[in-house]
Scaffold this motif. Structure first.
Motif, short mmCIF file in Angstrom:
data_model
loop_
_atom_site.label_atom_id
_atom_site.label_comp_id
_atom_site.label_asym_id
_atom_site.label_seq_id
_atom_site.Cartn_x
_atom_site.Cartn_y
_atom_site.Cartn_z
N ASP A 1 132.54 5.58 -33.39
CA ASP A 1 133.93 5.55 -33.46
C ASP A 1 134.73 6.87 -32.73
OD1 ASP A 1 133.79 3.66 -35.22
OD2 ASP A 1 133.84 4.51 -36.92
N ALA A 2 133.89 8.01 -32.70
CA ALA A 2 134.31 9.17 -31.97
C ALA A 2 134.33 8.95 -30.40
CB ALA A 2 133.32 10.31 -32.26
N ARG A 3 133.37 8.25 -29.96
CA ARG A 3 133.38 7.79 -28.47
C ARG A 3 134.59 6.83 -28.30
NH1 ARG A 3 129.57 3.63 -26.92
NH2 ARG A 3 130.82 2.43 -28.64
N ASP A 4 134.73 5.89 -28.93
CA ASP A 4 136.07 4.99 -28.69
C ASP A 4 137.34 5.61 -28.65
OD1 ASP A 4 133.90 2.98 -28.41
OD2 ASP A 4 134.23 2.29 -30.38
N THR A 5 137.46 6.56 -29.57
CA THR A 5 138.67 6.95 -29.89
C THR A 5 138.94 8.22 -28.70
OG1 THR A 5 138.50 7.00 -32.26
CG2 THR A 5 140.06 8.34 -31.52
N LEU A 6 137.96 8.99 -28.32
CA LEU A 6 138.02 10.03 -27.53
C LEU A 6 138.22 9.47 -26.10
CD1 LEU A 6 135.36 12.65 -28.78
CD2 LEU A 6 138.00 12.82 -28.76
N GLU A 7 137.53 8.21 -25.96
CA GLU A 7 137.84 7.41 -24.47
C GLU A 7 139.42 7.27 -24.23
OE1 GLU A 7 135.21 4.39 -24.42
OE2 GLU A 7 133.54 5.35 -23.51
N LEU A 8 139.99 6.94 -25.38
CA LEU A 8 141.34 6.66 -25.38
C LEU A 8 142.37 7.79 -25.29
CD1 LEU A 8 141.76 4.05 -28.38
CD2 LEU A 8 141.69 3.39 -25.88
N ALA A 9 141.74 8.86 -25.96
CA ALA A 9 142.61 10.10 -25.92
C ALA A 9 142.66 10.90 -24.57
CB ALA A 9 142.14 11.02 -27.00
N VAL A 10 141.53 10.79 -23.81
CA VAL A 10 141.48 11.58 -22.62
C VAL A 10 142.39 11.01 -21.75
CG1 VAL A 10 139.19 12.64 -23.09
CG2 VAL A 10 139.36 10.52 -21.96
N ARG A 11 142.55 9.70 -21.89
CA ARG A 11 143.44 8.95 -20.81
C ARG A 11 145.25 8.96 -21.14
NH1 ARG A 11 138.64 7.21 -20.73
NH2 ARG A 11 137.55 6.83 -18.58
N ARG A 12 145.29 9.29 -22.44
CA ARG A 12 146.93 9.60 -22.81
C ARG A 12 147.57 10.80 -22.35
NH1 ARG A 12 147.58 5.88 -27.36
NH2 ARG A 12 146.41 4.06 -26.99
N GLU A 13 148.69 10.80 -22.80
CA GLU A 13 149.54 12.03 -22.07
C GLU A 13 149.57 13.25 -22.91
OE1 GLU A 13 151.60 13.86 -19.81
OE2 GLU A 13 152.08 11.83 -19.66
N TRP A 14 148.93 14.19 -21.95
CA TRP A 14 148.55 15.62 -22.39
C TRP A 14 149.73 16.58 -22.36
CZ3 TRP A 14 144.64 16.75 -25.60
CH2 TRP A 14 143.67 15.93 -25.60
N PHE B 1 141.67 12.73 -34.16
CA PHE B 1 141.02 11.57 -34.96
C PHE B 1 139.33 11.51 -34.29
CE2 PHE B 1 144.99 9.22 -35.97
CZ PHE B 1 144.88 9.29 -37.24
N GLY B 2 139.10 11.62 -33.03
CA GLY B 2 137.80 11.34 -32.41
C GLY B 2 136.94 12.83 -32.95
N TYR B 3 137.79 13.99 -33.16
CA TYR B 3 136.88 15.17 -33.64
C TYR B 3 136.65 14.88 -34.92
CZ TYR B 3 136.49 19.97 -34.99
OH TYR B 3 135.99 21.33 -35.52
N MET B 4 137.51 14.22 -35.82
CA MET B 4 136.94 14.15 -37.24
C MET B 4 135.95 13.19 -37.22
SD MET B 4 140.50 13.71 -39.57
CE MET B 4 141.99 13.59 -38.38
N ALA B 5 135.91 12.13 -36.34
CA ALA B 5 134.77 11.07 -36.43
C ALA B 5 133.37 11.86 -36.02
CB ALA B 5 135.17 10.12 -35.33
N LEU B 6 133.61 12.87 -35.10
CA LEU B 6 132.54 13.77 -34.53
C LEU B 6 131.75 14.22 -35.92
CD1 LEU B 6 133.16 15.02 -31.19
CD2 LEU B 6 131.40 13.32 -31.65
N LEU B 7 132.88 15.12 -36.62
CA LEU B 7 132.43 15.75 -37.79
C LEU B 7 131.59 15.00 -38.85
CD1 LEU B 7 135.48 18.23 -38.27
CD2 LEU B 7 133.17 18.63 -37.05
N GLU B 8 132.13 13.66 -38.92
CA GLU B 8 131.66 12.71 -39.95
C GLU B 8 130.26 11.91 -39.17
OE1 GLU B 8 134.95 10.44 -40.60
OE2 GLU B 8 135.85 11.78 -42.09
N ARG B 9 129.98 12.25 -38.09
CA ARG B 9 128.66 11.84 -37.51
C ARG B 9 128.77 10.19 -36.97
NH1 ARG B 9 124.81 15.68 -37.67
NH2 ARG B 9 122.97 14.17 -37.32
N ARG B 10 129.98 9.82 -37.06
CA ARG B 10 130.19 8.59 -36.39
C ARG B 10 130.58 8.42 -35.03
NH1 ARG B 10 135.18 6.87 -37.95
NH2 ARG B 10 136.08 8.78 -38.94
N TRP B 11 129.42 8.48 -34.25
CA TRP B 11 129.40 8.88 -32.99
C TRP B 11 130.22 7.36 -32.31
CZ3 TRP B 11 128.02 13.18 -33.77
CH2 TRP B 11 127.07 13.68 -34.57
#
Length: 769
Positions: free
Chosen positions: A680-693, A668-678
């Motif tokens: 939204d991308a930051r908020d989503t990726l901040e959540l993603a990097v702290r989830r289970e990998w 989701f964060g990657y899609m927001a980056l492609l759509e230049r929604r900076w």
């Protein structure tokens, strides 16, 4: 009360030479548990399984040559006419053997009904418990039954061979425990970050189970030894085995050892009640106290070591988890058992196929299992009873139950024998088999365990029957001593050699090529060549074509020549279609075909469409509806094809199933980056990097890099620098993270300069993986 095995037979007497069958059995018992090879992809079970099959073929060759000699002696027609009568007489003499034959018949029927009969014949990857393994262990049983002749002396040889293997693997496990292992191993089992010892069995559960089986045999040898050195030596072996069993942290092995001890105690009391008065003094007396004191000293030193080492705390934690249903491994096993019972319900007669548990499992996958064992697909039920019901249905379950009942009956009869040594041996063997059965309730059978159990069951059946009948001594025994003529041995060698080529030689070559392929870089021409070779040697193993297709896909991604790229994708698609034809139920093969179709759709002119890709992914999801990896790959494919709404829909489904999983949020964060929604991308990726990998370092590094790009776009250069550096800790080769790090540093340096200003460049957006 102690039991003394008889003295060894004099080796100098030519009339007491060991039969070929006995030599082969002793070799298998001594070597199967300890051999390994780093030339094969699976270093332990594969070589051990091949050795067991080779030994079984040697026994087959010997039996066939004797049978051909008998046919020549009596005449073919007369020999054929005598088969029903001889079979009936044999079944009366060996009811346990008849039960084994019934189980083999069930295995044959389930192999034919399997979705991949050839794979069920040879055994699944990382499992190797197919029809070949069943016939190999059954051959060990029949050979053991034939050579034992109800004598304790044969058990002495078997116990010493198993004891030799037990002490070799125990000593190697101690080397591992002390951190002195000169070899570096992958795919090790850990507990709270520390590697558990596995000896030469490849896994701590298998090591613990094998030692739990051999401990009663070594104890019997210690109690019956005629010398102080023998009593002390075997007593120390038992003590060391007990220490290693504790160090494995294997709850199943502990339960097996406890079951063996209970069986020993119960049968000892039973035997005491039926022994005749004149026979009560037949033992050799209690062992020398020195053996006991030395063993206690060694055990005390081991306890001191455990108390001071990290393993001590782990041992206590593991003991507390025995009855806990919240331990991760317990939770995963319960989910696997539930899936196995569902398989048995849906395939009640013949099951899903011998060793086809892993093929059928995706349809029964519980999302909770994915959260515990990310991406894992178990090839075993981790419970032998459920495994048999799932793989072979009611027919196999009934045959297995009959075998268990007949083993118990043989144990009860053997314990009633008049000879003290045979009674004591029967108690030790029964304890060994009880340990085997108990640990199998939470585990499964491998070559080392199965061959030892089969040899012990064969001896127990022979001991229960007593001395051979005069007729059996007069005919088969005489032929066995005299051996078969040269022509019979040569003729029997033809089918034995053919089977060796098909069951051992070519599968071994495939393993060697697989090892070489996996050591080569993904997407390299050498990997593709080695996998092609492996597939040619083992065409039943669809893994090789699947791996080949994936490697060719990766290779095409870095191919600059358009025609060469097109050819690589065609080869990848052909390999994956071949894999699907062999094993159509595997979801990953369909998913990989969808990825190839996605790449072909991007060609100009295209060789596939979005519909082709989506059709392949739909087939994958139909077979594994909650597979997070397939959902992730489908989202990425749809995004590459420009269908952002559908890519978002698939990712939303993955988030709904696995809310704690990082990958769909990262997408989701990657899609927001492609759509230049900076923002939204930051908020989503901040959540993603702290989830289970679940250990996926490259994907985690890519998400940190994308987060750095979002920070750069928002002008937060310090945060961008930290995010890029965090990504590089997971994947130092990530070029996007390096570019973003350098850009963040340039901006910070420019901002700190008296007349400088931050540049307007945006960060580099890579992929979501």
């Amino acid at each position: 009360m102690s039991y003394s095995p008889p003295r060894m037979r004099p080796k100098s007497s030519p009339g007491t030479r060991l039969p070929i069958e006995e030599i082969v059995l002793i070799g298998l018992l001594a070597l199967v548990p300890v051999v390994f090879s780093r030339l094969t992809q699976e270093c332990f079970e594969i070589p051990q399984g091949f050795l067991l099959t080779t030994g079984a073929l040697a026994l087959f060759w010997r039996a066939l040559s004797l049978e051909l000699a008998a046919i020549a002696l009596t005449g073919p027609w007369r020999h054929v006419r005598s088969i029903p009568g001889r079979a009936a007489a044999w079944a009366r003499r060996d009811p346990l053997g008849a039960g084994v034959v019934l189980f083999l018949g069930s295995s044959i029927a389930s192999t034919i009904a399997s979705p991949n009969p050839a794979l069920s014949l040879h055994g699944a990857p990382d499992s190797t418990a197919g029809l070949v393994a069943a016939f190999s262990t059954a051959t060990v049983y029949f050979a053991s039954r034939a050579v034992s002749r109800g004598q304790a002396q044969t058990l002495v040889l078997f116990a010493r061979a198993a004891g030799f293997a037990g002490i070799v693997t125990s000593l190697y496990a101690l080397v591992q425990l002390l951190g002195w292992d000169p070899l570096v191993w992958g795919r090790t089992a850990t507990f709270e970050g520390d590697v558990r010892v596995f000896g030469t069995l490849g896994h701590p559960n298998m090591l613990g189970a094998y030692l739990a089986m051999t401990a009663p045999l070594m104890l019997w040898l210690a109690l019956g030894s005629r010398s102080a050195a023998g009593r002390i030596g075997w007593g120390l072996c038992v003590t060391i085995a007990g220490i290693v069993i504790a160090a494995t942290l294997s709850r199943g092995a502990w339960i097996g050892l406890f079951a063996g001890a209970l069986t020993w105690a119960a049968l000892t009391l039973y035997a005491s009640g039926i022994r005749s008065a004149p026979d009560r003094g037949s033992g050799r007396g209690s062992p020398v106290p020195a053996a006991l004191w030395i063993s206690l000293l060694v055990a005390g030193l081991a306890a001191f070591f455990f108390a001071r080492a990290p393993m001590g705390a782990h041992l206590a934690d593991r003991v507390r988890q025995i009855a806990s249903t919240r331990a991760p491994t317990t939770r995963s096993r319960i989910l696997i058992w539930h899936a196995g019972l569902q398989m048995a319900r849906d395939h009640p007669v013949l099951g899903v196929g011998v060793d086809a548990f892993g093929i059928a499992y995706p349809r029964y996958r519980d999302p909770r299992y994915w959260e515990i064992e990310f991406g894992g697909t178990p090839n075993k039920a981790h419970n032998e009873a459920i495994q048999i019901l799932a793989a072979q249905g009611i027919v196999g379950g009934a045959a297995a139950l009959a075998v268990i009942a007949l083993v118990a009956l043989a144990a009860a009869r053997a314990v009633k024998r008049k000879e003290a040594a045979v009674r004591g041996g029967a108690i030790a063997v029964s304890a060994s088999l009880a340990a085997f059965a108990a640990q199998d309730l939470t585990s499964f059978t491998v070559a080392a365990l199965g061959s030892l159990a089969a040899a012990m069951a064969g001896w127990l059946s022979s001991a229960a029957a007593g001395d051979p009948t005069p007729a059996a001594r007069r005919d088969p025994g005489k032929r066995r001593r005299e051996g078969a003529p040269a022509w019979a041995m040569a003729l029997a060698l033809v089918p034995a050699a053919f089977l060796f080529g098909q069951l051992v030689y070519f599968p071994l070559l495939a393993q060697l090529r697989e090892k070489r392929a996996m050591k080569a870089p993904l997407g390299s021409p050498y990997r593709a060549w080695a996998l092609t070779q492996a597939s040619g040697y083992a065409p039943w193993d669809a893994r090789y074509e699947n791996l080949l297709g994936n490697s060719l896909l990766v290779q095409s991604g870095s191919e600059p020549d358009p025609e060469r790229k097109r050819d690589l994708l065609r080869r990848a698609a052909a390999a994956l279609r071949s894999a699907i034809a062999t094993e159509p139920e595997n979801p990953y093969m369909h998913s990989n075909l969808g990825r190839v179709a996605t790449a072909q759709a991007a060609l100009r002119p295209p060789e596939a469409t979005e519909a082709d890709a989506r059709r392949a992914f739909d087939e994958a999801m139909r077979r594994d509806p909650v597979n997070a990896q397939v959902l992730d790959q489908e989202s990425m494919a749809l995004l590459a094809l420009g269908n952002v709404p559908e890519a978002r829909r698939v990712a939303e489904r993955s988030v709904a199933i696995y809310p704690e999983l990082a990958q769909p949020l990262a997408l989701f964060g990657y899609m927001a980056l492609l759509e230049r929604r900076w923002g939204d991308a930051r908020d989503t990726l901040e959540l993603a990097v702290r989830r289970e990998w679940f250990g996926e370092k490259d994907a985690r590094a890519a998400s940190w890099s994308n987060l750095s790009a979002a920070y750069l776009a928002l002008g937060k250069n310090e945060e961008a620098l930290r995010a890029a550096e965090e990504g590089l800790t997971f994947s130092p080769q990530n070029s996007d993270a390096r570019t973003n790090r350098d850009l963040a540093r340039q901006r910070l340096d420019a901002a700190a300069a008296p007349r400088g200003a931050a540049g307007e460049r945006k960060g580099t957006v890579g992929s979501s993986r």
